[in-house]
Design an enzyme around this catalytic site. Structure first.
Site, mmCIF file in Angstrom:
data_model
loop_
_atom_site.group_PDB
_atom_site.id
_atom_site.type_symbol
_atom_site.label_atom_id
_atom_site.label_comp_id
_atom_site.label_asym_id
_atom_site.label_seq_id
_atom_site.Cartn_x
_atom_site.Cartn_y
_atom_site.Cartn_z
ATOM 1 N N MET A 140 37.802 35.178 40.141
ATOM 2 C CA MET A 140 38.423 34.957 41.449
ATOM 3 C C MET A 140 38.421 36.108 42.250
ATOM 4 O O MET A 140 38.408 37.315 41.856
ATOM 5 C CB MET A 140 39.882 34.651 41.318
ATOM 6 C CG MET A 140 40.419 33.184 40.766
ATOM 7 S SD MET A 140 40.357 31.797 42.126
ATOM 8 C CE MET A 140 41.813 32.199 42.925
ATOM 9 N N CYS A 141 38.304 36.036 43.619
ATOM 10 C CA CYS A 141 38.248 37.163 44.446
ATOM 11 C C CYS A 141 39.526 37.589 44.888
ATOM 12 O O CYS A 141 40.644 37.377 44.400
ATOM 13 C CB CYS A 141 37.280 36.758 45.601
ATOM 14 S SG CYS A 141 35.925 35.788 45.373
ATOM 15 N N GLN A 142 39.622 38.714 45.601
ATOM 16 C CA GLN A 142 40.695 39.364 46.122
ATOM 17 C C GLN A 142 40.432 39.516 47.461
ATOM 18 O O GLN A 142 39.713 39.983 48.111
ATOM 19 C CB GLN A 142 41.230 40.470 45.359
ATOM 20 C CG GLN A 142 41.476 40.297 43.905
ATOM 21 C CD GLN A 142 42.602 41.233 43.342
ATOM 22 O OE1 GLN A 142 43.478 41.637 43.995
ATOM 23 N NE2 GLN A 142 42.910 41.028 42.122
ATOM 24 N N ILE B 270 36.881 41.527 48.034
ATOM 25 C CA ILE B 270 36.039 41.793 46.988
ATOM 26 C C ILE B 270 35.999 40.588 46.055
ATOM 27 O O ILE B 270 36.540 39.782 45.848
ATOM 28 C CB ILE B 270 36.460 42.722 46.020
ATOM 29 C CG1 ILE B 270 38.033 42.724 45.668
ATOM 30 C CG2 ILE B 270 36.385 44.208 46.644
ATOM 31 C CD1 ILE B 270 38.511 43.851 44.732
#
Lengths: 256, 256
Positions: B1-3, B75
């Site tokens: 997963m992205c942030q 990110i």
């Protein structure tokens, strides 16, 4: 007047050397700068309201060798529009699922084209209005992305309609080709095997490209004024439009 | 997963402190990063295929205090689409003469909306398709830029049509407001007078905001997970859409 710098290559190449010379010119062109790099279909677009000579963003570009097949840079001397980030070239828009990048040198007088399509200026420069009109008319001319040769023909019809309003030197790319149009000042150079030493005009810096290249590499550099003192720069003619692909202008024999 | 990381302020503020903590998280999210800053209507968009932890571009951002009223950072941990520059968030498009910036955290399964308008994806991510569809539908819903409250209502109609395809945490801005939508994880914090000490969660770094602010300043920070250990982060609820303006969510009382 602003200054333009473009690069088009057959293999991803960094622009550090040319940009270092180009950035020096911002002493007289201190109202911001910008540079766009294509990496495949992706674009890195750096803009700053500070002069390229002092900007930390320009400093990054001088030291981070971003390898690209198409790059367009611009240093700005404001003629129209306030000094603000939204007026910094290059401008970018998406058309047909590709990012288009545009930078202009010159001045279009009382140029207010009818912008009835999907491309509206964010800032208040003649340059961005011209870019939006070009995008609008390209979108009307083709349903999807045509080949480079066909785009060049369409541009040859559209560009004179803008150019009659003033001075219209520009660079344009969508990641397959780099188009340059000369109204007053534009020069280009094709670097190819055998590579040699290049001496920057604006600062005491030289680079032996033979040490940094492969025999098959070909790089076209296009700039408002020649950047080096000892290479055979070609002067573009007023009204001339060229499409650079793979490091040389299409349909024109390159210089060695 | 992205942030995701977002900032919305009533006065231009730099994001150096929050970004420094956020960039540390790229150890597990190493497939590129991006950040967009609004300065008036202008946008600086930095993207890099390298992790924020090691990227020279991220390093510039950690040391060049760019003051902005709206910033969106991302990110990436690739779930769909190759690791390439054109797939790096945030994405940007122009609509109604304004730059729109969008970043997504989550995964939309088999999401292929009908994109018949002026917004086509350049890369091959579900995220960019969702953004293009949002822009297309916003363009159909309003002839020109409506007020923030009206845009929020339109987004509340559109967003669930995407969200039912998977996980759709996102941030969106056009330079007047910053919208955040929570599907799974999103937290926010409003910093206002009296300012105090903030301690980063991800590295040994603290900042006393009282030394860097004026009493009237107000800053909202929104992130996938809280960035500091000693401040009152608010957990957004699944399905919640907030519009941040002037450093606080509209229609919701801010936390002190």
């Amino acid at each position: 007047m602003c200054q333009l710098l473009g690069m088009n290559c057959n293999t991803p190449t960094d622009i550090v050397f040319s940009f270092s010379g180009f950035a020096t010119r911002s002493t007289e062109h201190g109202d911001g700068f910008g540079i766009a790099f294509y990496e495949g279909r992706g674009v890195r677009l750096f803009v700053d309201h500070q002069a390229a000579r002092v900007s930390p963003v320009a400093d990054l570009i001088k030291h981070y060798p971003i390898k690209s097949r198409h790059a367009i840079a611009h240093i700005r001397k404001a003629t129209q529009g306030v000094v603000a980030l939204e007026n910094c070239h290059p401008f970018m828009r998406e058309l047909w699922g590709r990012h288009w990048v545009f930078a202009h040198n010159g001045n279009l007088v009382d140029y207010h084209p009818r912008l009835h399509g999907s491309f509206q200026p964010v800032g208040d420069t003649d340059s961005e209005r011209a870019f939006c009109w070009l995008m609008q008319e390209l979108a009307k001319s083709h349903a999807s992305m045509p080949p480079v040769a066909e785009l060049t023909l369409t541009l040859k019809e559209l560009v004179p309609q803008i150019a009659r309003h003033g001075t219209f030197n520009f660079m344009l790319s969508q990641g397959d080709a780099l188009w340059t149009h000369c109204a007053t000042h534009l020069h280009y150079l094709v670097r190819r095997h055998p590579f040699g030493l290049a001496q920057l005009q604006d600062q005491d810096m030289a680079l032996n490209f033979a040490e940094h290249t492969e025999p098959g590499d070909r790089v076209a550099v296009i700039a408002t004024q020649p950047l080096t003192t000892n290479e055979p720069w070609v002067t573009m003619q007023p009204g001339e439009l060229l499409a650079f692909v793979g490091g040389e202008p299409i349909g024109v024999s390159a210089v060695g």
